[in-house]
Design an enzyme around this catalytic site. Structure first.
Site, mmCIF file in Angstrom:
data_model
loop_
_atom_site.group_PDB
_atom_site.id
_atom_site.type_symbol
_atom_site.label_atom_id
_atom_site.label_comp_id
_atom_site.label_asym_id
_atom_site.label_seq_id
_atom_site.Cartn_x
_atom_site.Cartn_y
_atom_site.Cartn_z
ATOM 1 N N ASN A 60 -2.832 -8.421 0.044
ATOM 2 C CA ASN A 60 -3.789 -9.103 -0.858
ATOM 3 C C ASN A 60 -4.134 -8.242 -2.069
ATOM 4 O OD1 ASN A 60 -5.450 -7.157 0.164
ATOM 5 N ND2 ASN A 60 -6.996 -8.550 0.993
ATOM 6 N N TYR B 250 -15.397 2.693 11.329
ATOM 7 C CA TYR B 250 -13.964 2.594 11.013
ATOM 8 C C TYR B 250 -13.142 2.998 12.234
ATOM 9 C CZ TYR B 250 -9.445 4.006 9.101
ATOM 10 O OH TYR B 250 -8.103 4.154 8.883
ATOM 11 N N LEU C 181 -0.013 -3.033 8.968
ATOM 12 C CA LEU C 181 -0.616 -1.890 8.260
ATOM 13 C C LEU C 181 -1.856 -2.295 7.475
ATOM 14 C CD1 LEU C 181 2.573 -0.227 6.694
ATOM 15 C CD2 LEU C 181 1.046 0.883 8.313
ATOM 16 N N THR D 69 -11.977 -6.720 7.923
ATOM 17 C CA THR D 69 -10.535 -6.618 7.711
ATOM 18 C C THR D 69 -9.857 -6.041 8.951
ATOM 19 O OG1 THR D 69 -10.944 -6.153 5.396
ATOM 20 C CG2 THR D 69 -8.762 -5.628 6.199
ATOM 21 N N GLY E 296 0.838 -1.205 0.000
ATOM 22 C CA GLY E 296 0.000 0.000 0.000
ATOM 23 C C GLY E 296 0.868 1.248 0.000
#
Ligand code: UDP
Length: 324
Positions: free
Chosen positions: A34, A153, A80, A99, A12
């Site tokens: 992923n 979140y 992360l 996730t 990322g």
């Protein structure tokens, strides 16, 4: 120095820059990603130049067997991998919670079984709507209602922090928590909301810069280079274990002023368009008015002060995006 670091989400934006830094420091890195929001191209060049010190594993941080295997091969883990970006979080709340909470549990279990230190990347979002500025790590968190996806979140990342601290307390896992404030730089994509790449791209294309709300909300932007410098130093700092640190820049600017600054530095004739939040993110969206970190704890632990000012950050991003 910890020599072999496993970075979940290493392909990322922040992860790829951290990988770059750790390789330059002479360490080896295994990336687990992923490629949901990360990109292979973010690390391909690093891999070519790493002389075998960078391994890329495509897989999910929720895959317990895989994460256990990779963690047991490492001297430290940086977690992360997460769903990030306000737009992604609002559009995919199940994916976000799954996730952020599921993967964190797997990674904590694996680091604990392998008995290696863990750096957990949390977010300034956990401060929510708190109006006590600057935000200090021990301040109360002020989240909005569960009906608003954005706070899910924040809650998922705060849960990750509690889980990490619980593993520290009960399993004696060496955990350090970082709350990343708005971080910008090359390789960041505007697709999931992030304001600065969107503004720079619009300014370069001569399109209107879309400022959400009244533009008086403020943020502080840090260059990813400064952020990864702090993360690298924290990895090697035993005194940081068990603590939470804000990581970012404390130079505050309103989003409207940011848009004006981008237009000015880019020499663009773009206009600024004020867009209601409901149009940008749908109904029932809440934003935070001001977000400013206290960097006192970080400075005390590792002597860190951000080096890159906002104009330099904007200029850098204009250079990167103009070259594309
Ligand atoms: N924002 C904006 N235009 C955009 C994207 C974001 O005005 O194209 C605003 C957003 O509403 C927020 C701020 O810029 O107030 C920072 O947004 P970002 O998604 O980059 O990060 P956040 O701090 O909200 O996590």
């Amino acid at each position: 120095m910890r020599n072999h670091i496993l970075i979940t989400g290493g392909a990322g934006f922040v992860g790829s820059h951290l990988t770059d830094r750790l390789l330059k420091e002479g360490r080896s890195v295994t990336i687990l990603d992923n490629l949901s929001t990360g990109r292979r191209s973010n690390v391909q060049q690093l891999q070519a130049a790493s002389h075998g010190r960078l391994r890329f594993v495509e897989g999910c941080a929720t895959d317990s067997d895989l994460v256990h295997r990779l963690a047991s091969d490492s001297d430290g883990v940086v977690h992360l991998a997460a769903a990030v970006g306000v737009r992604l979080v609002v559009e995919k709340p199940i994916h976000t919670m799954h996730t952020n909470i599921g993967a964190t549990e797997v990674v904590l279990e694996a680091a604990s079984a392998a008995n290696v230190p863990l750096l957990y990347a949390s977010t300034s979002e956990v401060y929510g709507k708190s109006a006590t500025l600057p935000f200090t790590e021990n301040a109360d968190l002020v989240l909005g209602p569960t009906s608003i996806a954005r706070w899910g979140y924040a809650a998922s990342k705060a849960t990750g922090e509690w889980m990490a601290l619980a593993y520290g307390a009960e399993r004696e896992l060496d955990v350090t928590i970082v709350r990343l404030f708005n971080t910008v730089g090359p390789r960041q994509r505007g697709r999931y909301g992030m304001v600065l790449p969107n503004f720079v791209r619009a300014a370069l294309a001569g399109e209107a810069l879309r400022v959400f709300g009244d533009g008086q909300q403020t943020r502080c932007f840090a260059h990813v280079r400064d952020v990864t410098c702090a993360l690298g130093a924290l990895l090697d700092e035993p005194a940081a274990r068990g603590s939470v640190f804000n990581v970012g820049n404390d130079q505050e600017i309103s989003i409207l002023s940011l848009a004006q600054r981008v237009i000015e530095i880019a020499g663009s004739d773009s206009e600024i368009e004020l867009v209601p939040y409901a149009e940008a993110y749908g109904h029932g969206f809440e934003d935070m008015r001001r977000r400013v970190p206290s960097l006192a704890a970080l400075e005390a632990a590792i002597g860190f002060r951000p080096r890159t000012g906002l104009d330099e950050i904007i200029t850098d991003l204009i250079g990167v995006l103009a070259a594309k």
